[in-house]
Design a protein around this motif. Structure first.
Motif, short mmCIF file in Angstrom:
data_model
loop_
_atom_site.label_atom_id
_atom_site.label_comp_id
_atom_site.label_asym_id
_atom_site.label_seq_id
_atom_site.Cartn_x
_atom_site.Cartn_y
_atom_site.Cartn_z
N ALA A 4 -3.39 -7.27 -27.80
CA ALA A 4 -3.15 -5.83 -27.92
C ALA A 4 -3.17 -5.42 -29.38
O ALA A 4 -2.68 -6.13 -30.26
CB ALA A 4 -1.80 -5.48 -27.31
N THR A 5 -3.80 -4.28 -29.63
CA THR A 5 -3.85 -3.76 -30.99
C THR A 5 -2.48 -3.17 -31.33
O THR A 5 -1.95 -2.36 -30.55
CB THR A 5 -4.92 -2.66 -31.11
N PRO A 6 -1.90 -3.57 -32.47
CA PRO A 6 -0.59 -3.01 -32.81
C PRO A 6 -0.70 -1.50 -33.07
O PRO A 6 -1.70 -1.01 -33.55
CB PRO A 6 -0.18 -3.75 -34.08
N SER A 7 0.34 -0.81 -32.71
CA SER A 7 0.36 0.63 -32.89
C SER A 7 0.43 0.97 -34.38
O SER A 7 1.05 0.26 -35.17
CB SER A 7 1.59 1.22 -32.18
N THR A 8 -0.20 2.05 -34.73
CA THR A 8 -0.14 2.52 -36.12
C THR A 8 0.81 3.70 -36.27
O THR A 8 0.87 4.32 -37.32
CB THR A 8 -1.55 2.96 -36.60
N HIS A 9 1.56 4.01 -35.21
CA HIS A 9 2.53 5.09 -35.23
C HIS A 9 3.91 4.56 -34.86
O HIS A 9 4.03 3.60 -34.11
CB HIS A 9 2.14 6.19 -34.24
N SER A 10 4.93 5.21 -35.37
CA SER A 10 6.30 4.88 -35.02
C SER A 10 7.11 6.15 -34.89
O SER A 10 6.86 7.13 -35.60
CB SER A 10 6.96 4.01 -36.11
N ALA A 11 8.09 6.11 -34.00
CA ALA A 11 9.07 7.19 -33.93
C ALA A 11 10.16 6.83 -34.93
O ALA A 11 10.70 5.72 -34.91
CB ALA A 11 9.65 7.31 -32.53
N ILE A 12 10.42 7.74 -35.87
CA ILE A 12 11.43 7.47 -36.89
C ILE A 12 12.47 8.58 -36.89
O ILE A 12 12.22 9.69 -36.43
CB ILE A 12 10.82 7.32 -38.30
N SER A 13 13.63 8.24 -37.41
CA SER A 13 14.70 9.21 -37.55
C SER A 13 15.03 9.31 -39.04
O SER A 13 15.37 8.31 -39.68
CB SER A 13 15.93 8.75 -36.76
N LEU A 14 14.89 10.52 -39.58
CA LEU A 14 15.17 10.74 -40.99
C LEU A 14 16.43 11.58 -41.14
O LEU A 14 16.60 12.58 -40.43
CB LEU A 14 13.99 11.46 -41.66
N ASN A 15 17.30 11.19 -42.05
CA ASN A 15 18.52 11.95 -42.33
C ASN A 15 18.23 12.83 -43.54
O ASN A 15 18.29 12.37 -44.68
CB ASN A 15 19.69 11.00 -42.59
N ILE A 16 17.92 14.10 -43.28
CA ILE A 16 17.51 15.02 -44.34
C ILE A 16 18.57 16.09 -44.51
O ILE A 16 18.86 16.84 -43.58
CB ILE A 16 16.15 15.66 -44.00
N ASN A 17 19.13 16.15 -45.70
CA ASN A 17 20.16 17.15 -46.02
C ASN A 17 21.29 17.14 -45.01
O ASN A 17 21.80 18.18 -44.60
CB ASN A 17 19.53 18.55 -46.13
N GLY A 18 21.66 15.94 -44.57
CA GLY A 18 22.77 15.77 -43.64
C GLY A 18 22.44 16.00 -42.18
O GLY A 18 23.31 15.94 -41.32
N GLU A 19 21.17 16.24 -41.88
CA GLU A 19 20.76 16.50 -40.50
C GLU A 19 19.73 15.46 -40.08
O GLU A 19 18.78 15.17 -40.80
CB GLU A 19 20.14 17.90 -40.41
N LYS A 20 19.92 14.88 -38.88
CA LYS A 20 18.96 13.90 -38.37
C LYS A 20 17.76 14.60 -37.77
O LYS A 20 17.90 15.52 -36.98
CB LYS A 20 19.63 13.02 -37.31
#
Length: 195
Positions: A4-20
């Protein structure tokens, strides 16, 4: 059967200015592009897109970074502060107010990066970090005064094409003084100092 080809996308969670904020990104997406193009946070500006102008400066865990060279996936789980997160409600950060009062901008394009960098400069200086123009770099030496030369050296990664450098240096100096005054006011006084 082919692997299987590895995915080039990921779901990420960023904490920006105190907000996820959660989003799916290509692994090659820079933090700058995630902020501007995916999250509509356009305060952070795209200048050279090569890490040379400082227009895209944000704070990552309190340290300044040029977001055009920072991958969004590498910022997951870290505290990201952009220009939009500097004010406390309607109360501007002292550095923001100093830039406004002293006209530390002309076109304003570089100003968000300048302000983010200035806030980090003030914290780095207060922590005793030397610069290339610091005379005494011994760890036991007190931080040098935040002179115009110190400010210019410490802010050298942020370019202003309009040439508002004189006002920028004055704004950083005033912002540093205001920040120090606020910090001093927040410290509990000893009985000797109160007497």
């Amino acid at each position: 059967m082919a692997p299987a080809t590895p995915s080039t996308h990921s779901a990420i969670s960023l904490n920006i200015n105190g907000e996820k904020r959660t989003l799916s990104v290509d692994h090659r997406t820079t933090l700058l592009d995630a902020l501007r193009e995916r999250l509509d946070m356009t305060g952070t500006k795209k200048g050279c897109d090569q890490g040379q102008c400082g227009a895209c400066t944000v704070l990552l865990d309190g340290r300044r970074v040029v977001s055009c060279l920072q991958l969004a996936v590498a910022a997951e789980g870290r505290e990201i502060t952009t220009i939009e997160g500097m004010a406390a409600g309607d109360q501007l950060h002292p550095v923001q107010q100093a830039f406004l009062d002293l006209d530390g901008y002309q076109c304003g394009y570089c100003t968000p990066g300048q302000i983010c960098s200035a806030i980090a400069v003030i914290e780095e200086h207060a922590a005793g970090w030397p610069s290339a123009v610091t005379d005494d770099v011994r760890p036991e030496a007190a931080p040098p005064p935040l002179s115009a030369d110190e400010i210019r050296e410490r802010m050298s990664g942020n370019l202003c094409r309009c040439g508002a450098y004189v006002s920028i240096v004055e704004a950083v100096a005033r912002g540093a003084a205001e920040t120090q005054a606020m910090t001093s006011a927040d410290l509990p006084q000893t009985e000797e100092a109160a007497a």
